[in-house]
Design a protein around this motif. Structure first.
Motif, PDB file in Angstrom:
ATOM      1  N   LEU A 244       0.838  -1.196   0.000  1.00 14.58           N
ATOM      2  CA  LEU A 244       0.000   0.000   0.000  1.00 14.58           C
ATOM      3  C   LEU A 244       0.876   1.250   0.000  1.00 14.58           C
ATOM      4  CD1 LEU A 244      -3.049   0.942   0.320  1.00 14.58           C
ATOM      5  CD2 LEU A 244      -2.516   1.203   2.746  1.00 14.58           C
ATOM      6  N   GLN A 245       0.560   2.191  -0.881  1.00 14.14           N
ATOM      7  CA  GLN A 245       1.279   3.459  -0.941  1.00 14.14           C
ATOM      8  C   GLN A 245       0.253   4.588  -1.053  1.00 14.14           C
ATOM      9  OE1 GLN A 245       2.069   1.173  -3.840  1.00 14.14           O
ATOM     10  NE2 GLN A 245       2.974  -0.037  -2.195  1.00 14.14           N
ATOM     11  N   GLY A 246       0.662   5.787  -0.685  1.00 21.62           N
ATOM     12  CA  GLY A 246      -0.271   6.902  -0.776  1.00 21.62           C
ATOM     13  C   GLY A 246       0.380   8.234  -0.525  1.00 21.62           C
ATOM     14  N   LEU A 247      -0.366   9.296  -0.843  1.00 25.34           N
ATOM     15  CA  LEU A 247       0.077  10.655  -0.566  1.00 25.34           C
ATOM     16  C   LEU A 247      -1.135  11.563  -0.443  1.00 25.34           C
ATOM     17  CD1 LEU A 247      -0.210  12.635  -3.310  1.00 25.34           C
ATOM     18  CD2 LEU A 247       1.674  11.211  -4.076  1.00 25.34           C
ATOM     19  N   SER A 248      -0.980  12.632   0.294  1.00 22.99           N
ATOM     20  CA  SER A 248      -1.960  13.711   0.389  1.00 22.99           C
ATOM     21  C   SER A 248      -1.298  14.844   1.152  1.00 22.99           C
ATOM     22  CB  SER A 248      -3.244  13.259   1.098  1.00 22.99           C
ATOM     23  OG  SER A 248      -2.986  12.911   2.435  1.00 22.99           O
ATOM     24  N   ASP A 249      -1.939  15.990   1.185  1.00 25.93           N
ATOM     25  CA  ASP A 249      -1.323  17.119   1.884  1.00 25.93           C
ATOM     26  C   ASP A 249      -1.247  16.864   3.380  1.00 25.93           C
ATOM     27  OD1 ASP A 249      -0.325  19.983   1.638  1.00 25.93           O
ATOM     28  OD2 ASP A 249      -1.865  20.177   3.182  1.00 25.93           O
ATOM     29  N   SER A 250      -2.271  16.195   3.930  1.00 23.36           N
ATOM     30  CA  SER A 250      -2.287  15.912   5.362  1.00 23.36           C
ATOM     31  C   SER A 250      -2.809  14.505   5.609  1.00 23.36           C
ATOM     32  CB  SER A 250      -3.176  16.918   6.109  1.00 23.36           C
ATOM     33  OG  SER A 250      -2.684  18.236   5.956  1.00 23.36           O
ATOM     34  N   ILE A 251      -2.222  13.838   6.614  1.00 21.98           N
ATOM     35  CA  ILE A 251      -2.617  12.472   6.966  1.00 21.98           C
ATOM     36  C   ILE A 251      -2.688  12.357   8.489  1.00 21.98           C
ATOM     37  CG2 ILE A 251      -1.917  10.040   6.938  1.00 21.98           C
ATOM     38  CD1 ILE A 251      -0.627  10.498   4.249  1.00 21.98           C
ATOM     39  N   ALA A 252      -3.707  11.626   8.976  1.00 23.14           N
ATOM     40  CA  ALA A 252      -3.826  11.328  10.407  1.00 23.14           C
ATOM     41  C   ALA A 252      -3.903   9.817  10.594  1.00 23.14           C
ATOM     42  CB  ALA A 252      -5.067  11.992  10.994  1.00 23.14           C
ATOM     43  N   ASP A 257      -7.851   2.569  16.627  1.00 26.79           N
ATOM     44  CA  ASP A 257      -8.553   1.704  15.674  1.00 26.79           C
ATOM     45  C   ASP A 257      -7.736   1.419  14.420  1.00 26.79           C
ATOM     46  OD1 ASP A 257      -8.611   4.152  14.456  1.00 26.79           O
ATOM     47  OD2 ASP A 257     -10.788   4.355  14.439  1.00 26.79           O
ATOM     48  N   SER A 258      -6.454   1.774  14.429  1.00 30.21           N
ATOM     49  CA  SER A 258      -5.547   1.518  13.292  1.00 30.21           C
ATOM     50  C   SER A 258      -6.112   2.072  11.985  1.00 30.21           C
ATOM     51  CB  SER A 258      -5.269   0.012  13.158  1.00 30.21           C
ATOM     52  OG  SER A 258      -4.657  -0.494  14.315  1.00 30.21           O
ATOM     53  N   THR A 259      -6.675   3.278  12.033  1.00 30.86           N
ATOM     54  CA  THR A 259      -7.262   3.913  10.851  1.00 30.86           C
ATOM     55  C   THR A 259      -6.392   5.074  10.386  1.00 30.86           C
ATOM     56  OG1 THR A 259      -9.505   3.322  11.520  1.00 30.86           O
ATOM     57  CG2 THR A 259      -9.292   5.084   9.909  1.00 30.86           C
ATOM     58  N   ILE A 260      -6.168   5.159   9.067  1.00 30.11           N
ATOM     59  CA  ILE A 260      -5.441   6.266   8.452  1.00 30.11           C
ATOM     60  C   ILE A 260      -6.453   7.175   7.760  1.00 30.11           C
ATOM     61  CG2 ILE A 260      -3.754   6.923   6.692  1.00 30.11           C
ATOM     62  CD1 ILE A 260      -2.363   4.248   7.191  1.00 30.11           C
ATOM     63  N   TYR A 261      -6.386   8.479   8.053  1.00 25.68           N
ATOM     64  CA  TYR A 261      -7.263   9.468   7.437  1.00 25.68           C
ATOM     65  C   TYR A 261      -6.433  10.374   6.532  1.00 25.68           C
ATOM     66  CZ  TYR A 261     -10.414   8.045  11.220  1.00 25.68           C
ATOM     67  OH  TYR A 261     -11.193   7.314  12.086  1.00 25.68           O
ATOM     68  N   MET A 262      -6.867  10.547   5.276  1.00 23.64           N
ATOM     69  CA  MET A 262      -6.122  11.334   4.298  1.00 23.64           C
ATOM     70  C   MET A 262      -6.979  12.499   3.807  1.00 23.64           C
ATOM     71  SD  MET A 262      -4.522   8.104   2.159  1.00 23.64           S
ATOM     72  CE  MET A 262      -3.414   9.122   1.184  1.00 23.64           C
TER      73      MET A 262
END
Length: 415
Positions: A244-252, A257-262
């Motif tokens: 899994l790969q990704g990008l965005s201006d901001s990430i949390a 709950d092991s959740t990534i917010y983009m």
């Protein structure tokens, strides 16, 4: 005024050196020293002991095997098995300089400072015992049992629980299996906040893999009520994991709950699939991805070849994964698809299906569309490849971002 008592005194009038032994007690307005043997130079106004001594002032007790006292400067030098005991901590060092007026300790060599809630280690630095502020250098680290901060140089104010680290910084959370590296960090104990900048990288450790994330600034927030952390990445955030790969201006990232917010122009890649939306949430079981939620202007693309792309578009989408592999995509609202039909075992396109349907379910096999289920009143057309112009083989706002995809953890630094 300096006063010395002892059982036996030897004095050389020529050298003005006195040797006292047997229950030696030395006092000045700031401290009391006890030792078995003391050598005092009246000319230089210095005293030293070589067989162990104990010093007590208003708040501290210090012991060492060897000590040297400059009375005019109110300074002690201690060597070997140096232990400074304060009501709030215990300091152990190889070599220590201590000023009895300022109550500032300067340490040289391996030194530890252990309090009820934190522990500090370094090989060089100083500690203001009166004001509880310190500077630690050379292999310095500060830990509060669950989280540690290391760096070439660490400043700490125990009164307000503030720490600052410079160069080769590592902020470790042993409970949540994460650590952040960079070259500048600030830590606020009472607020449970930490910041890391200057080449900042977050590493999340999984059982069989690790996720590496880079951004201009990384922030860690501790939530005492849930005993969890929120990790925030600001500006040009980009991450890499093998699946899994990704990008965005901001990430949390929420450890609870092991959740990534983009947020802000997010893109993620999983195997052959690219997903974009206004906002994306990645949910996992702490080891592998379970689902990806896309909100507003959702778009999923997978490439067959440089001219052929399977495309799924809608208002919101949910991608479901099994053992880290995308298996099903659900589209909720304004659904559109372009699906390339190929011979089994071949990438040769035999037909192209274009469809519009509010809600759609797409089933994925071997990273390609296997079948599509249209939920309500679909409008679909099947085209032979020769009858569909190239410009009509792409849904509106199609963008293939292959050049932005990180191929390794080193690529997270390239935006």
């Amino acid at each position: 005024t300096l006063e010395i008592w002892g059982d036996v005194l030897y004095y050389d009038g020529n050298t003005r050196i006195a040797a006292m032994s047997g229950g030696v007690l030395m006092k000045d307005p700031q401290l009391t020293l006890t030792t078995d043997t003391l050598i005092y130079d009246l000319g230089l106004n210095t005293a030293n002991y070589l067989e162990g001594g104990r010093i007590i002032d208003s708040e501290n007790e210090l012991t060492s095997l060897w000590g040297f006292y400059y009375a005019d400067f109110h300074e002690f030098f201690f060597k070997d098995e140096v232990v400074l005991t304060n009501p709030d901590y215990v300091m152990r060092s190889d070599t220590l300089k201590y000023n009895t007026e300022t109550e500032v300790s300067y340490f040289y060599g391996p030194t530890s400072i252990i309090g009820e809630k934190d522990r500090i280690y370094c090989k060089n630095g100083w500690y203001d015992t009166k004001n509880d502020i310190a500077q630690f250098n050379k292999d310095a680290y500060l830990t509060n049992h669950e989280q540690s901060l290391t760096g070439d140089s660490v400043y700490y104010d125990r009164n307000i629980g503030y720490g600052k680290a410079i160069q080769n910084v590592v902020l470790t959370d042993s409970v949540n299996q994460t650590f952040i590296t960079g070259h500048f960090a600030e830590h606020f104990d009472k607020e449970g906040l930490s910041y890391v900048t200057n080449n900042a990288v977050l590493t999340i450790i999984y059982e069989n893999d690790s996720l590496f994330l880079h951004a201009d600034t990384l922030k860690s927030i501790y939530h005492e009520d849930t005993d969890s952390r929120t990790l925030l990445a600001f500006r040009k955030a980009k991450f890499y994991r093998s699946d899994l790969q990704g990008l965005s201006d901001s990430i949390a990232y929420h450890t609870a709950d092991s959740t990534i917010y983009m947020y802000y122009d997010p893109i993620i890649w999983a195997e052959e699939n690219q997903m974009t939306a206004v906002r994306i949430e990645i949910k996992s079981d702490g080891e592998s991805v379970k689902s990806v939620h896309l909100f507003e202007s959702s778009f999923s693309i997978s490439m067959l070849d440089s001219l052929s792309f399977d495309q799924i578009k809608g208002r919101n989408m949910v991608g479901h994964f099994l053992e880290g592999v995308l298996k099903r995509i659900e589209v909720f609202g304004n659904g559109e698809t372009i699906y390339n039909l190929t011979d089994e075992g071949s990438k040769k396109v035999n037909a192209i299906n274009k469809a519009i349907c509010s809600d759609i379910v797409i089933y994925i096999e071997d990273n390609a569309v296997n079948r599509i289920k249209f939920i309500d009143r679909p409008d679909a057309t099947l085209y032979p490849p020769k009858e569909l112009p190239q410009e009509e083989r792409f849904l509106k706002n199609f963008k293939w971002h292959a050049e932005k995809r990180p191929k390794s953890k080193q690529d997270i630094f390239t935006w």
